[in-house]
Scaffold this motif. Structure first.
Motif, short mmCIF file in Angstrom:
data_model
loop_
_atom_site.label_atom_id
_atom_site.label_comp_id
_atom_site.label_asym_id
_atom_site.label_seq_id
_atom_site.Cartn_x
_atom_site.Cartn_y
_atom_site.Cartn_z
N ARG A 124 13.04 -9.89 11.75
CA ARG A 124 11.87 -10.77 11.60
C ARG A 124 10.59 -9.96 11.49
O ARG A 124 9.71 -10.26 10.67
N LEU A 125 10.46 -8.93 12.33
CA LEU A 125 9.26 -8.09 12.29
C LEU A 125 9.13 -7.38 10.95
O LEU A 125 8.03 -7.30 10.39
N ILE A 126 10.23 -6.87 10.44
CA ILE A 126 10.21 -6.21 9.13
C ILE A 126 9.83 -7.20 8.04
O ILE A 126 9.01 -6.90 7.16
N GLY A 127 10.39 -8.40 8.10
CA GLY A 127 10.07 -9.42 7.11
C GLY A 127 8.61 -9.82 7.14
O GLY A 127 7.98 -9.99 6.09
N ARG A 128 8.07 -9.96 8.32
CA ARG A 128 6.65 -10.31 8.44
C ARG A 128 5.77 -9.21 7.87
O ARG A 128 4.78 -9.47 7.18
N ARG A 129 6.13 -7.97 8.15
CA ARG A 129 5.34 -6.84 7.63
C ARG A 129 5.38 -6.82 6.10
O ARG A 129 4.36 -6.64 5.44
N MET A 130 6.56 -7.04 5.56
CA MET A 130 6.69 -7.07 4.10
C MET A 130 5.88 -8.21 3.50
O MET A 130 5.22 -8.03 2.46
N ALA A 131 5.88 -9.36 4.15
CA ALA A 131 5.11 -10.50 3.66
C ALA A 131 3.62 -10.20 3.70
O ALA A 131 2.89 -10.54 2.76
N ARG A 132 3.16 -9.56 4.77
CA ARG A 132 1.74 -9.19 4.85
C ARG A 132 1.34 -8.24 3.74
O ARG A 132 0.28 -8.38 3.12
N GLU A 133 2.21 -7.24 3.50
CA GLU A 133 1.91 -6.27 2.44
C GLU A 133 1.87 -6.95 1.08
O GLU A 133 0.99 -6.66 0.26
N ASP A 134 2.81 -7.85 0.81
CA ASP A 134 2.82 -8.57 -0.45
C ASP A 134 1.57 -9.44 -0.59
O ASP A 134 0.98 -9.53 -1.67
N PHE A 135 1.17 -10.09 0.50
CA PHE A 135 -0.01 -10.94 0.48
C PHE A 135 -1.25 -10.09 0.19
O PHE A 135 -2.10 -10.48 -0.62
N GLU A 136 -1.35 -8.92 0.82
CA GLU A 136 -2.50 -8.05 0.58
C GLU A 136 -2.56 -7.60 -0.87
O GLU A 136 -3.62 -7.57 -1.49
N LYS A 137 -1.41 -7.27 -1.45
CA LYS A 137 -1.36 -6.86 -2.86
C LYS A 137 -1.80 -8.01 -3.76
O LYS A 137 -2.54 -7.82 -4.72
N ALA A 138 -1.35 -9.22 -3.45
CA ALA A 138 -1.73 -10.38 -4.26
C ALA A 138 -3.22 -10.64 -4.17
O ALA A 138 -3.86 -10.99 -5.16
N MET A 139 -3.79 -10.48 -2.99
CA MET A 139 -5.21 -10.71 -2.81
C MET A 139 -6.06 -9.65 -3.53
O MET A 139 -7.12 -9.95 -4.05
N GLN A 140 -5.58 -8.43 -3.54
CA GLN A 140 -6.32 -7.37 -4.22
C GLN A 140 -6.27 -7.55 -5.73
O GLN A 140 -7.22 -7.21 -6.43
N GLY A 141 -5.21 -8.13 -6.23
CA GLY A 141 -5.10 -8.38 -7.66
C GLY A 141 -6.02 -9.48 -8.14
O GLY A 141 -6.41 -9.51 -9.30
N ARG A 142 -6.45 -10.37 -7.27
CA ARG A 142 -7.35 -11.47 -7.63
C ARG A 142 -8.79 -11.01 -7.74
O ARG A 142 -9.60 -11.65 -8.37
N GLN A 143 -9.13 -9.93 -7.10
CA GLN A 143 -10.54 -9.50 -7.07
C GLN A 143 -10.92 -8.71 -8.27
O GLN A 143 -10.39 -8.15 -9.03
#
Length: 63
Positions: A44-63
């Motif tokens: 679960r911890l690994i999955g959450r970390r991966m989700a956070r990293e993916d979310f950060e990448k998606a947010m950086q792509g919008r800017q």
């Protein structure tokens, strides 16, 4: 510490606790359940970390 009859030439471990009736059924199941819980927690911890990293990448792509 003397030799254990079941293990010739070896000393008994100091933490070898056995119930008074001599049966140790269920201890392996308990250890197995605890291990499963730990593995699931780590997954679960690994999955959450991966989700956070993916979310950060998606947010950086919008800017």
């Amino acid at each position: 510490m003397g030799d254990d009859g079941n293990r010739p030439g070896r000393e008994r471990p100091a933490n070898e606790n056995r119930p008074p009736d001599g049966q140790d059924a269920g201890q392996r199941d308990d250890a197995s359940e605890r291990l499963d819980a730990v593995v699931l927690t780590i997954a679960r911890l690994i999955g959450r970390r991966m989700a956070r990293e993916d979310f950060e990448k998606a947010m950086q792509g919008r800017q």
